[in-house]
Write a protein that holds these residues in place. Structure first.
Motif, PDB file in Angstrom:
ATOM      1  N   GLY A   1     -15.997   9.910  -7.588  1.00 41.69           N
ATOM      2  CA  GLY A   1     -16.051   9.591  -6.169  1.00 41.69           C
ATOM      3  C   GLY A   1     -15.486   8.217  -5.846  1.00 41.69           C
ATOM      4  O   GLY A   1     -15.994   7.535  -4.960  1.00 41.69           O
ATOM      5  N   VAL A   2     -14.445   7.799  -6.586  1.00 46.30           N
ATOM      6  CA  VAL A   2     -13.803   6.515  -6.283  1.00 46.30           C
ATOM      7  C   VAL A   2     -12.351   6.750  -5.870  1.00 46.30           C
ATOM      8  O   VAL A   2     -11.711   7.703  -6.302  1.00 46.30           O
ATOM      9  CB  VAL A   2     -13.804   5.545  -7.501  1.00 46.30           C
ATOM     10  CG1 VAL A   2     -15.192   5.104  -7.830  1.00 46.30           C
ATOM     11  CG2 VAL A   2     -13.122   6.150  -8.684  1.00 46.30           C
ATOM     12  N   THR A   3     -11.874   5.869  -5.001  1.00 46.32           N
ATOM     13  CA  THR A   3     -10.468   5.955  -4.600  1.00 46.32           C
ATOM     14  C   THR A   3      -9.629   5.161  -5.599  1.00 46.32           C
ATOM     15  O   THR A   3     -10.158   4.419  -6.427  1.00 46.32           O
ATOM     16  CB  THR A   3     -10.254   5.347  -3.207  1.00 46.32           C
ATOM     17  OG1 THR A   3     -10.612   3.973  -3.259  1.00 46.32           O
ATOM     18  CG2 THR A   3     -11.070   6.058  -2.160  1.00 46.32           C
ATOM     19  N   ALA A   4      -8.306   5.292  -5.462  1.00 45.40           N
ATOM     20  CA  ALA A   4      -7.412   4.536  -6.347  1.00 45.40           C
ATOM     21  C   ALA A   4      -7.457   3.043  -6.038  1.00 45.40           C
ATOM     22  O   ALA A   4      -7.031   2.213  -6.836  1.00 45.40           O
ATOM     23  CB  ALA A   4      -5.981   5.054  -6.193  1.00 45.40           C
ATOM     24  N   LEU A   5      -7.993   2.708  -4.856  1.00 44.73           N
ATOM     25  CA  LEU A   5      -8.064   1.309  -4.445  1.00 44.73           C
ATOM     26  C   LEU A   5      -9.182   0.574  -5.167  1.00 44.73           C
ATOM     27  O   LEU A   5      -9.198  -0.654  -5.236  1.00 44.73           O
ATOM     28  CB  LEU A   5      -8.332   1.225  -2.939  1.00 44.73           C
ATOM     29  CG  LEU A   5      -7.371   2.020  -2.049  1.00 44.73           C
ATOM     30  CD1 LEU A   5      -8.015   2.276  -0.698  1.00 44.73           C
ATOM     31  CD2 LEU A   5      -6.096   1.272  -1.872  1.00 44.73           C
TER      32      LEU A   5
ATOM     33  N   ARG B   1     -11.129  10.474 -10.840  1.00 44.16           N
ATOM     34  CA  ARG B   1     -11.549   9.731  -9.649  1.00 44.16           C
ATOM     35  C   ARG B   1     -12.370  10.620  -8.736  1.00 44.16           C
ATOM     36  O   ARG B   1     -13.326  10.164  -8.107  1.00 44.16           O
ATOM     37  CB  ARG B   1     -10.317   9.206  -8.918  1.00 44.16           C
ATOM     38  CG  ARG B   1      -9.838   7.867  -9.436  1.00 44.16           C
ATOM     39  CD  ARG B   1      -8.608   7.406  -8.703  1.00 44.16           C
ATOM     40  NE  ARG B   1      -7.419   7.953  -9.302  1.00 44.16           N
ATOM     41  CZ  ARG B   1      -6.344   8.323  -8.628  1.00 44.16           C
ATOM     42  NH1 ARG B   1      -6.311   8.232  -7.328  1.00 44.16           N
ATOM     43  NH2 ARG B   1      -5.302   8.796  -9.259  1.00 44.16           N
TER      44      ARG B   1
ATOM     45  N   ALA C   1     -10.894   6.791   6.060  1.00 44.81           N
ATOM     46  CA  ALA C   1     -11.675   6.957   4.835  1.00 44.81           C
ATOM     47  C   ALA C   1     -11.298   5.919   3.783  1.00 44.81           C
ATOM     48  O   ALA C   1     -12.127   5.497   2.979  1.00 44.81           O
ATOM     49  CB  ALA C   1     -11.469   8.361   4.277  1.00 44.81           C
ATOM     50  N   ARG C   2     -10.035   5.494   3.786  1.00 44.01           N
ATOM     51  CA  ARG C   2      -9.603   4.527   2.778  1.00 44.01           C
ATOM     52  C   ARG C   2      -9.878   3.101   3.213  1.00 44.01           C
ATOM     53  O   ARG C   2      -9.804   2.175   2.400  1.00 44.01           O
ATOM     54  CB  ARG C   2      -8.108   4.674   2.522  1.00 44.01           C
ATOM     55  CG  ARG C   2      -7.734   5.988   1.881  1.00 44.01           C
ATOM     56  CD  ARG C   2      -6.229   6.137   1.840  1.00 44.01           C
ATOM     57  NE  ARG C   2      -5.658   5.549   0.640  1.00 44.01           N
ATOM     58  CZ  ARG C   2      -4.728   4.598   0.624  1.00 44.01           C
ATOM     59  NH1 ARG C   2      -4.255   4.117   1.745  1.00 44.01           N
ATOM     60  NH2 ARG C   2      -4.265   4.142  -0.521  1.00 44.01           N
TER      61      ARG C   2
ATOM     62  N   SER D   1      -6.089  14.571  10.822  1.00 47.04           N
ATOM     63  CA  SER D   1      -6.143  14.403   9.359  1.00 47.04           C
ATOM     64  C   SER D   1      -5.526  13.065   8.960  1.00 47.04           C
ATOM     65  O   SER D   1      -6.018  12.400   8.052  1.00 47.04           O
ATOM     66  CB  SER D   1      -5.449  15.565   8.653  1.00 47.04           C
ATOM     67  OG  SER D   1      -4.072  15.562   8.930  1.00 47.04           O
TER      68      SER D   1
ATOM     69  N   ASP E   1       0.812  -1.218   0.000  1.00 43.25           N
ATOM     70  CA  ASP E   1       0.000   0.000   0.000  1.00 43.25           C
ATOM     71  C   ASP E   1       0.841   1.261   0.000  1.00 43.25           C
ATOM     72  O   ASP E   1       0.352   2.349   0.094  1.00 43.25           O
ATOM     73  CB  ASP E   1      -0.912  -0.027   1.238  1.00 43.25           C
ATOM     74  CG  ASP E   1      -1.937   1.106   1.250  1.00 43.25           C
ATOM     75  OD1 ASP E   1      -2.464   1.412   2.324  1.00 43.25           O
ATOM     76  OD2 ASP E   1      -2.189   1.685   0.174  1.00 43.25           O
ATOM     77  N   SER E   2       2.167   1.076  -0.069  1.00 41.20           N
ATOM     78  CA  SER E   2       2.984   2.230   0.310  1.00 41.20           C
ATOM     79  C   SER E   2       3.593   2.968  -0.867  1.00 41.20           C
ATOM     80  O   SER E   2       4.749   3.304  -0.841  1.00 41.20           O
ATOM     81  CB  SER E   2       4.096   1.747   1.219  1.00 41.20           C
ATOM     82  OG  SER E   2       4.800   0.737   0.537  1.00 41.20           O
TER      83      SER E   2
ATOM     84  N   LYS F   1       2.504   6.220   9.580  1.00 37.71           N
ATOM     85  CA  LYS F   1       2.029   7.388   8.864  1.00 37.71           C
ATOM     86  C   LYS F   1       2.197   8.640   9.710  1.00 37.71           C
ATOM     87  O   LYS F   1       2.471   9.714   9.185  1.00 37.71           O
ATOM     88  CB  LYS F   1       0.570   7.222   8.441  1.00 37.71           C
ATOM     89  CG  LYS F   1       0.448   6.128   7.404  1.00 37.71           C
ATOM     90  CD  LYS F   1      -0.596   6.361   6.359  1.00 37.71           C
ATOM     91  CE  LYS F   1      -0.366   5.343   5.233  1.00 37.71           C
ATOM     92  NZ  LYS F   1      -1.566   4.922   4.571  1.00 37.71           N
TER      93      LYS F   1
ATOM     94  N   ALA G   1      -8.102  10.470   9.840  1.00 43.67           N
ATOM     95  CA  ALA G   1      -9.240  10.528   8.917  1.00 43.67           C
ATOM     96  C   ALA G   1      -8.873   9.915   7.574  1.00 43.67           C
ATOM     97  O   ALA G   1      -9.677   9.202   6.957  1.00 43.67           O
ATOM     98  CB  ALA G   1      -9.687  11.974   8.732  1.00 43.67           C
ATOM     99  N   SER G   2      -7.659  10.167   7.145  1.00 42.42           N
ATOM    100  CA  SER G   2      -7.221   9.638   5.851  1.00 42.42           C
ATOM    101  C   SER G   2      -7.201   8.115   5.871  1.00 42.42           C
ATOM    102  O   SER G   2      -7.672   7.465   4.933  1.00 42.42           O
ATOM    103  CB  SER G   2      -5.836  10.204   5.535  1.00 42.42           C
ATOM    104  OG  SER G   2      -5.262   9.533   4.472  1.00 42.42           O
TER     105      SER G   2
END
Lengths: 135, 398
Positions: B118-122, B114, B224-225, B217, B60-61, B203, B220-221
């Motif tokens: 409203g989609v994430t890269a995931l 994206r 949200a993912r 933040s 994921d990094s 992180k 939250a990040s």
């Protein structure tokens, strides 16, 4: 390397003592590499014309990426103020994550290129200036 | 590097054309270079007797610059650099034997796209798996491809770069094992599983110095993912041949700095050309604390565990290390007690770890297991090369 010396070598923080003569050439006092202040690194690299933005932290991100990260965080907070579980909210925080990762890579790249002694020692680990000691 | 020699089956050359089936032509002579212009992508025919070995790494990094990649390419020799003279924001790394490509380059939607959707890269909807499959297959068959570039700084899709088939191709990103067709192309797959607590701690270290970021933040990040991550990325770990799981340490109560880690190397049994490492007695369960009379360790010490387990209904062997190395002799002591490491000489793991002692994880299980997996992949590659040599020798005799 004698086995006695090898047995005591620390993995975590190699200490390099820069011979005084070379240090004076570079315009700085002999200090541990890892603890060199950004200002001293800047002095060391001034001759190359690189501009290193120093924000008073040990590692500094290029300002444009830093701004982008800040903006994206604000946008994400706005997007999520309305609906915290929407796709827009997730996409906004995903962007923050992506930019933060890019910022950290940029920091590393800057760090990797900013120290001429490190670069020299990467190629010539057996040189006198590059010998590591552990006491 | 590609060369053509006279062979009968199974070696053949194929032409990769976008949106067209690849077909075998059975060239037996010298190189033929054919360039097709179509839908903005060019492909070249390269006659190659050797199929590229493809390794998949789910992480994921970010891409290509991760520590794991650098350790892996170092095991094969040579440093991996971004391609010279190309796009400076390219995510690709190239060394003598290895090319690492970032799967973010197969995003079908750029950052604006994206955000609109409203989609994430995931989300799989943001990725072009057809193109990913087509190009990885082409490289595996020895055909160079023009691969798009996803620029992480601008968030746009840049013009493509040429990727020539290397000996070893590593595809790194969020979805290497998501698509079943791509999964079947992989000779070996690894999943880097960072637990939530450790991810949070890392992180924080990464982002707290960044102006604009705060604890909230960052939290939250991650939150949200998480739904997309759990739905699309996490399930890939059942398909991986090796999983490196990073958890908070059990040696220090309430440790939240993520400096001491408990790392588990989960190895699938029965994988072709991959013999899991073990401690002392293969197939048994061992609990080992190396620190004692022969070895003195500093706080919090080192603890090892080895045993057979079941992981997503697969038979696996797990080697686990909790704690950190402080000295060279601890590392060498541990290495001398592990078996099936596929090292070429005594102390090779230690030497590799020392070579990169400035990399994160060099003093704990992450660095240790990443290095060991690198050696295992080298062993797998050499087995494949030996098999091909034997096959062609047999074919030549006929």
């Amino acid at each position: 390397m004698a086995t006695a010396a090898a047995a005591g070598i620390s993995l975590s923080s190699p200490i390099r003592t820069v011979p005084v003569a070379k240090a004076e050439l570079l315009g700085r006092k002999p200090v541990r590499i890892g603890q060199m202040l950004p200002l001293q690194r800047m002095a060391a690299t001034a001759g190359r014309g690189r501009v290193v933005v120093v924000k008073g932290t040990q590692s500094s991100t290029p300002p444009d990426i830093s701004e982008k990260v800040e903006e994206s965080i604000k946008k994400a907070e706005e997007a999520c103020a309305g609906d915290a579980v929407s796709g827009e909210c997730a996409a906004a925080w995903d962007e923050v994550e992506e930019l933060s990762a890019a910022a950290s890579h940029a920091r590393e790249a800057l760090k990797a290129n900013s120290d001429p002694l490190e670069n020299y020692c990467k190629d010539n680990p057996e040189a006198d200036e590059c010998r590591t000691y552990d006491n | 590097m590609a060369s053509c020699t006279i062979h009968t089956a199974p070696y053949s050359c194929s032409i990769s054309r976008p949106a067209a089936k690849a077909f075998s032509l059975g060239f037996h002579q010298r190189h033929q270079q054919l360039i097709f212009f179509g839908s903005g992508r060019r492909s070249a025919v390269v006659c190659s007797a050797e199929k590229t070995v493809v390794i998949g790494l789910a992480a994921d990094s970010g891409c290509g610059k991760s520590t794991f990649m650098r350790r892996l390419t170092s095991v094969f020799g040579g440093a991996a650099e971004p391609p010279r003279g190309g796009n400076p924001d390219s995510n690709t790394l190239i060394s003598d034997t290895t090319t690492v490509i970032c799967l973010d380059d197969y995003h079908s939607l750029d950052r604006t796209g994206r955000k609109e959707k409203g989609v994430t890269a995931l989300d799989p909807r943001a990725n072009d798996f057809d193109l990913m499959y087509e190009q990885v297959k082409a490289i595996k068959d020895g055909v160079a491809v023009e691969k798009p570039i996803y620029n992480h700084v601008t968030g746009l899709l840049d013009p493509p770069e040429l990727i020539k088939p290397p000996k070893i191709l590593v595809i790194e990103g969020l979805h290497p094992m998501y698509d079943s067709r791509v999964r079947d192309l992989l000779d070996f797959s690894i999943y880097l599983d960072i637990s939530n607590e450790v991810k949070f701690a890392w992180k924080i270290q990464r982002d707290m110095a960044e102006r604009g970021h705060s604890l909230e933040s960052i939290k939250a990040s991650i939150e949200a993912r998480k739904p997309d991550f759990d739905a699309y990325i996490d399930p890939q770990k059942q398909y991986a041949d090796a999983v490196i799981e990073v958890l908070p340490t059990q040696l220090i109560p309430d440790d939240d700095e993520g400096k001491v880690l408990r790392v588990r190397l989960i190895m699938k049994e029965g994988v072709k050309r991959f013999a899991p490492i073990y401690l002392f007695d293969e197939g048994s369960t061992i609990s080992w604390i190396p620190c004692g009379r022969k070895l003195t360790c500093s706080y919090p010490g080192i603890k090892f565990f080895y045993g057979p387990e079941t992981y997503f209904s697969n038979e696996v062997s797990v080697v686990e290390m909790d704690g950190k190395f402080d000295r060279l002799d601890e590392l060498i002591y541990v290495e001398s007690h592990l078996s099936n490491l596929s090292t070429k000489f005594y102390g090779e793991v230690t030497q590799q770890m020392l070579k990169h002692s400035d990399f994160p994880g060099s003093n704990n299980g992450t660095g240790l297991f990443q290095t060991i997996v690198g050696l295992k992949i080298r062993d797998l590659y050499e087995q494949i090369v030996a098999e091909r040599a034997a096959a062609s020798a047999a074919a030549a005799k006929v």
